[in-house]
Design a protein around this motif. Structure first.
Motif, PDB file in Angstrom:
ATOM      1  N   LEU A 141      10.870 -44.522 -20.016  1.00  0.00           N
ATOM      2  CA  LEU A 141      11.385 -45.091 -18.757  1.00  0.00           C
ATOM      3  C   LEU A 141      12.374 -44.132 -18.093  1.00  0.00           C
ATOM      4  CD1 LEU A 141      12.013 -48.857 -19.597  1.00  0.00           C
ATOM      5  CD2 LEU A 141      10.318 -47.912 -18.034  1.00  0.00           C
ATOM      6  N   VAL A 202      17.623 -51.510 -20.840  1.00  0.00           N
ATOM      7  CA  VAL A 202      16.203 -51.203 -20.651  1.00  0.00           C
ATOM      8  C   VAL A 202      15.685 -51.880 -19.384  1.00  0.00           C
ATOM      9  CG1 VAL A 202      13.900 -51.402 -21.659  1.00  0.00           C
ATOM     10  CG2 VAL A 202      15.832 -50.862 -23.124  1.00  0.00           C
ATOM     11  N   ARG A 203      16.086 -53.137 -19.170  1.00  0.00           N
ATOM     12  CA  ARG A 203      15.653 -53.848 -17.961  1.00  0.00           C
ATOM     13  C   ARG A 203      16.179 -53.155 -16.710  1.00  0.00           C
ATOM     14  NH1 ARG A 203      16.347 -58.313 -21.223  1.00  0.00           N
ATOM     15  NH2 ARG A 203      18.491 -58.681 -20.582  1.00  0.00           N
ATOM     16  N   GLY A 206      14.223 -50.071 -16.035  1.00  0.00           N
ATOM     17  CA  GLY A 206      12.943 -50.425 -15.421  1.00  0.00           C
ATOM     18  C   GLY A 206      13.103 -50.706 -13.935  1.00  0.00           C
ATOM     19  N   ASP A 209      13.580 -47.469 -12.006  1.00  0.00           N
ATOM     20  CA  ASP A 209      12.305 -46.764 -11.897  1.00  0.00           C
ATOM     21  C   ASP A 209      11.477 -47.314 -10.741  1.00  0.00           C
ATOM     22  OD1 ASP A 209      13.049 -45.257 -13.983  1.00  0.00           O
ATOM     23  OD2 ASP A 209      11.513 -45.959 -15.393  1.00  0.00           O
TER      24      ASP A 209
END
Lengths: 226, 237
Positions: A141, A202-203, A206, A209
């Protein structure tokens, strides 16, 4: 849509074939990454705990510095042979060129990472954590965000004066959110994620991105046509 | 633009500049004279009357950059590009001023010049984002290319502003309470508001002045192009 898919694949294939035939690019870039890791190690000092704590940050900086070398090359190869004009003259959407370049750069940087990351684990004495699969996802990611912005900004910087200076100056401030989220998630996962905080990062990664991917794909039309 | 019209514009610009700086001097004097010594910081607090207005107005300047960049991509008119560039330059100066004044304030109050606080970090990032924008403009010679590229970079940079601001907030939860009319005693707010307005007039003067200069630079560029093409406005001229 099917045609665009074929155009994207053709560009990816062309770029990767050029890289495969020369090989000098990958070797030099991976070497640069390892060199940054070494230098960072010297700067931090030999204390194992300090090294471990700094590992994720050092690794991401090594990826950033070596990756920047790759992005300008990606367009420079087109410019040298006057191929960019021909590429733009072909029918089809401009965003297909962007996505093609992006995927080729992504594969390139992922190969470099496959060399640099194991070296980082050895040099900084980090044991493979139990959440290594998530760590791989974080790396992917983070790399997508980095390569997206890098491919976009190098479309401009490679065609301007003083391109070696311009790319990092434009790219690095923009990269800060991606870098922050990637380093925080990696640090947490490398330590075994005792606070269960990696998920939130991580969220966030994302989300960055998706935002940057959409924005750069839309804006690419304006930077490539002139 | 004719020579006499330009002279008129310049005269008006000059008066705006004189007025803007007179207004700042008056607002400063009034704020310093009217506000009492702060309980914790004594007269050190007076730096707020330049620091906070600079910070507010830098956000206004970058907002102008984003709007002008968007308008340029939409309509393709050169004046929007020149406006974005002028606002970016003025905004970058104000950001630098905000950072330097903040550091001068931080040293005696916090005991350090710099701390990795979200507000500080995001402001520094903002500064480097727009320095990058200005360097891009300096390194691209073709006017159309420069305009289109910097509009894209200006817009993407603006997109990054809230993200950086929020991400550093998520990153570090420690956060000082900042000065705003809501957190201030009423004896300070009038002076702060007055100085913010005075600084905004300075910002308008800066942007306007830079815009006029940018127009003249463009005209000089066009004249050089014509001279290079045989002195008569190109092939059809």
């Amino acid at each position: 849509m099917r045609d665009e898919g074929r155009r994207i694949l053709a560009i990816v294939w062309k770029d990767l074939t050029t890289e495969r035939r020369s090989k000098a690019g990958i070797n030099a870039v991976a070497f640069m990454g390892i060199l940054v890791l070494l230098l960072f190690g010297f700067a931090v000092g030999p204390d194992t705990n300090t090294l471990r704590a700094a590992a994720a940050g050092a690794l991401w900086l090594a990826i950033l510095f070596s990756g920047v070398l790759a992005f300008n090359r990606s367009y420079q190869l087109e410019l040298d042979g006057g191929a960019l004009e021909s590429l733009l003259l072909y029918p089809g959407a401009r965003w297909a060129i962007f996505i093609g370049k992006l995927i080729a750069n992504l594969v390139f940087v992922l190969i470099v990472e496959a060399i640099v990351i194991p070296v980082a684990f050895i040099l900084y004495q980090v044991a493979l954590p139990p959440g290594w699969a998530t760590l791989l996802a974080v790396t992917l990611l983070g790399t997508i965000g980095f390569v997206t912005l890098g491919t976009f900004y190098s479309a401009m910087s490679s065609r301007s004066r003083a391109r070696e200076v311009l790319l990092p100056l434009l790219l690095f401030p923009m990269l800060i959110p991606v870098l922050l989220a990637a380093v925080e998630a990696s640090t947490s996962l490398m330590g075994g994620d005792p606070m269960r905080e990696a998920g939130a990062w991580v969220r966030l990664l994302g989300a960055f991105d998706i935002i940057f991917l959409v924005a750069t794909t839309l804006a690419f039309e304006y930077v490539i046509e002139v | 633009m004719s020579t006499s019209a330009r002279a008129g514009t310049r005269a008006r610009g000059l008066w705006l500049g004189v007025g803007a700086f007179a207004l700042v001097a008056a607002a400063q004097a009034w704020a310093i004279a009217s506000s009492p010594a702060d309980r914790d910081m004594a007269h050190l607090q007076k730096i707020m009357y330049v620091h906070v207005p600079a910070a507010w107005n830098m956000m206004i300047a970058f907002f102008v950059v984003a709007i002008a960049s968007l308008r340029y991509l939409w309509k393709g008119q050169e004046r929007d590009d020149l406006l974005a560039a002028s606002a970016a330059e003025s905004g970058t100066i104000l950001t630098g001023l905000t950072l330097v004044l903040g550091m001068i304030w931080a040293k005696p109050t916090w005991g350090i010049w710099w701390t990795w606080d979200p507000r500080l970090t995001s402001t520094a990032v903002l500064f480097f984002l727009y320095v990058g924008y200005l360097i891009l403009r300096a390194f691209v010679d073709d006017p159309d290319r420069r305009a289109q590229w910097s509009a894209a970079v200006g817009l993407l940079g603006a997109l990054n502003v809230p993200i950086v601001y929020m991400s550093v907030r998520w990153w570090r939860t420690l956060h000082q309470v900042q000065s705003s009319p809501q957190t201030l005693d009423s004896s300070f707010t009038v002076g702060l508001r007055l100085n913010a307005i005075a600084m905004m007039v300075v910002l308008v003067f800066f942007i306007r002045h830079r815009y006029e200069t940018a127009r003249m630079e463009r005209e000089a560029e066009l004249l050089q192009e014509r001279a290079a093409l045989g002195g008569r406005g190109g092939i059809n001229g």
